[in-house]
Scaffold this active site. Sequence first.
Site, PDB file in Angstrom:
ATOM      1  N   PHE A 363       0.812  -1.219   0.000  1.00 13.06           N
ATOM      2  CA  PHE A 363       0.000   0.000   0.000  1.00 13.06           C
ATOM      3  C   PHE A 363       0.847   1.272   0.000  1.00 13.06           C
ATOM      4  O   PHE A 363       2.057   1.230   0.177  1.00 13.06           O
ATOM      5  CB  PHE A 363      -1.058   0.021   1.092  1.00 13.06           C
ATOM      6  CG  PHE A 363      -0.598  -0.143   2.519  1.00 13.06           C
ATOM      7  CD1 PHE A 363       0.692   0.119   2.917  1.00 13.06           C
ATOM      8  CD2 PHE A 363      -1.495  -0.554   3.496  1.00 13.06           C
ATOM      9  CE1 PHE A 363       1.095   0.002   4.240  1.00 13.06           C
ATOM     10  CE2 PHE A 363      -1.117  -0.686   4.824  1.00 13.06           C
ATOM     11  CZ  PHE A 363       0.178  -0.406   5.179  1.00 13.06           C
ATOM     12  N   GLU A 364       0.182   2.412  -0.243  1.00 12.24           N
ATOM     13  CA  GLU A 364       0.832   3.711  -0.458  1.00 12.24           C
ATOM     14  C   GLU A 364       1.828   3.643  -1.624  1.00 12.24           C
ATOM     15  O   GLU A 364       2.882   4.287  -1.612  1.00 12.24           O
ATOM     16  CB  GLU A 364       1.551   4.200   0.814  1.00 12.24           C
ATOM     17  CG  GLU A 364       0.659   4.441   2.004  1.00 12.24           C
ATOM     18  CD  GLU A 364      -0.271   5.625   1.828  1.00 12.24           C
ATOM     19  OE1 GLU A 364      -0.216   6.274   0.779  1.00 12.24           O
ATOM     20  OE2 GLU A 364      -1.065   5.883   2.743  1.00 12.24           O
ATOM     21  N   GLY A 365       1.497   2.855  -2.625  1.00 11.92           N
ATOM     22  CA  GLY A 365       2.377   2.643  -3.769  1.00 11.92           C
ATOM     23  C   GLY A 365       3.246   1.428  -3.518  1.00 11.92           C
ATOM     24  O   GLY A 365       3.994   1.378  -2.531  1.00 11.92           O
TER      25      GLY A 365
END
Length: 381
Positions: A363-365
């Site tokens: 997550f968050e890239g």
Amino acid sequence: MPVDRMLPSKEAAELVGLVAEIAREELAPRAAQAEADAVFPRDAFRLLGRAGLMGMPYPQRWGGLEQPYEVYLQALEEVAIAWMGVGVGTSVHVMTCLALINYGSDEQRDRFLPDMFGGELLGAYALSEPQAGSDVAAMTTRAKRSDSGYELHGQKAWISHAGHADYYLTFARTGTDRNHGVSCFLVPADTVGMTFGEPERKMGLTASTTAAVYFDGAEVGDDRLIGAEGQGLPIALSALDSGRLGIAAGATGLAQAALDAAADYARQRVQFGRTIAEFQGLQFLLAEMAAAVDTARAAYLMAARKADAGMAFTRDAAVAKLVATDAAMKVTTDAVQVLGGYGYTRDYPVERYMREAKVTQIFEGTNQIQRLVIARQLLKG
């Protein structure tokens, strides 16, 4: 064991110490059972808000503490040492606040930020979609002009706090331009036409609810538009840099918890007439784990200090997120190995730490996206 921290002031040391005490005494004893039962800890966010964590890096005008970002991140790490799910949720919430700090009107800031900082309002960050994760510009959720403001249609995916948040910082397309046709809205949880999917059945962080959000003609007023129409993409991307530092700090805390558990076990477990901590092979493994944790902490602190100095930190945030989350995965896996068969059981926390670590690389890239960000920053000259 307590982390030996370098903090910029006595006040900062006291604030981080207070958060660490709350995390240790109020959060840690609840974490395992809440994760096993998938119980969302709404009260934990109120507690941390009242302790000042949610507004720690933000202006005093709205109830913040105006501490450097490096102080906030070290406090966040202490939360993650105790309970990673609450650490992740705090990072998400603080990221929603940043959009109002940087782009909101004075009226919006005065209206919302005090309760956002105080933990009375909990936020969700509604950016990702089923076919538009890291490719933010590919989103299809749209906001059409209506008589009273905007009407939202579409779907968001993988939204932390979905169904529990008090507001949803939502990004929707208001124009056809790929890079300048997205706008940002602060959507109240009770908005008619907004519904939620069933919680995702995740490998870890099960107390941190993640679900889809559906918009079927959900109406929001003009006063809920954050920034100017078409300004949504820079709002989203600017918050992601800070959000990646939040995940880096949380991942570092998770790795620290795994290291502490492994070292404690090694000092107690006896094999062949002596503790396993006395075997050089295990000492080397623990040393590598400690080095990985220290490196992760150094990476996020370097990025935070650049942010505090007003310097560009996009590349540094990507490096910190990549290094810290890869370290979390390695250290938690090694912690399971140190505990042997016991590490594979739910009688000890390291198997949960290992399950929780995996999603930090996603997550968050994803960490593949972080490598792309780093390379582009490196090569653009």
